[in-house]
Design an enzyme around this catalytic site. Structure first.
Site, PDB file in Angstrom:
ATOM      1  N   CYS A  64     -89.181-106.302 -40.791  1.00 28.65           N
ATOM      2  CA  CYS A  64     -89.809-104.988 -40.687  1.00 28.65           C
ATOM      3  C   CYS A  64     -89.634-104.229 -42.009  1.00 28.65           C
ATOM      4  CB  CYS A  64     -89.196-104.210 -39.525  1.00 28.65           C
ATOM      5  SG  CYS A  64     -87.553-103.546 -39.892  1.00 28.65           S
TER       6      CYS A  64
ATOM      7  N   GLU B  83     -81.720-109.213 -39.944  1.00 25.19           N
ATOM      8  CA  GLU B  83     -81.556-109.183 -41.401  1.00 25.19           C
ATOM      9  C   GLU B  83     -80.444-108.214 -41.804  1.00 25.19           C
ATOM     10  OE1 GLU B  83     -85.921-110.013 -40.442  1.00 25.19           O
ATOM     11  OE2 GLU B  83     -84.346-108.671 -39.690  1.00 25.19           O
TER      12      GLU B  83
ATOM     13  N   CYS C  79     -85.962-103.470 -42.930  1.00 18.59           N
ATOM     14  CA  CYS C  79     -85.226-104.634 -43.418  1.00 18.59           C
ATOM     15  C   CYS C  79     -85.677-105.017 -44.816  1.00 18.59           C
ATOM     16  CB  CYS C  79     -85.387-105.803 -42.445  1.00 18.59           C
ATOM     17  SG  CYS C  79     -84.562-105.497 -40.863  1.00 18.59           S
TER      18      CYS C  79
ATOM     19  N   HIS D 150     -80.941-104.947 -36.733  1.00 14.20           N
ATOM     20  CA  HIS D 150     -81.867-106.070 -36.848  1.00 14.20           C
ATOM     21  C   HIS D 150     -81.117-107.267 -37.433  1.00 14.20           C
ATOM     22  CE1 HIS D 150     -85.877-103.638 -36.857  1.00 14.20           C
ATOM     23  NE2 HIS D 150     -84.993-103.148 -35.993  1.00 14.20           N
TER      24      HIS D 150
END
Length: 156
Positions: A85, A57, A88, A55
């Site tokens: 999410c 992040e 993260c 992801h």
């Protein structure tokens, strides 16, 4: 954080997301700032790496940790194009990030299949009620020293 600075960093995260989208990736970008300086950026690389943890992040956290030479991102702020999410959010907490700002909410992403609200809701339930089977089995091989005690002994 000054609102103008936050808007600037969110704009950078959105531009990263837009560029990633144009290159065939998912529409997510992240910027990590420390002491008013961008120290790392990241984009969602799930499709290019087949890594479900890639992801924006997390790719930014990995880059920031390398730049700082430390797993601690204490004093850093994360600016993300989309609502981070749970994975993260947990990683940012474990890294010591104290501030997270995002531009697009889960409600904004819902019509496009880009919301993680259902995962947040599932994780809020007791383990026995979650959609994933989770169980604790206290296995301790008799032939080895206790794993955690050995780590503590070696760490000093």
């Amino acid at each position: 954080m000054n609102t103008n600075h936050a808007e600037r960093y969110l704009g950078e995260a959105i531009e990263l997301a837009r560029t990633n989208l144009e290159q065939g990736g998912r529409p997510f970008g992240a910027v990590i700032v420390k002491d008013g300086e961008v120290i790392a950026t990241g984009v969602n690389q799930i499709l290019s790496t087949n890594d479900p943890t890639a992801h924006a992040e997390l790719t930014a956290i990995r880059a920031a940790s390398q730049k700082l030479g430390s797993p601690s991102l204490d004093g850093c702020a994360v600016y993300a194009s989309g609502h981070p999410c749970p994975m993260c959010m947990a990683a940012m907490r474990m890294a010591g990030v104290k501030e997270v700002t995002y531009a697009y909410s889960n409600d904004d992403g819902e019509p496009y299949g880009l919301s993680t609200a259902a995962i947040y809701a599932d994780l809020a339930k007791p383990f026995a009620e979650q959609s994933m089977k989770i169980r604790y089995m206290p296995v301790r091989p008799a032939s080895c020293p206790d794993l955690y005690a050995e780590w503590k002994r070696r760490a000093g």
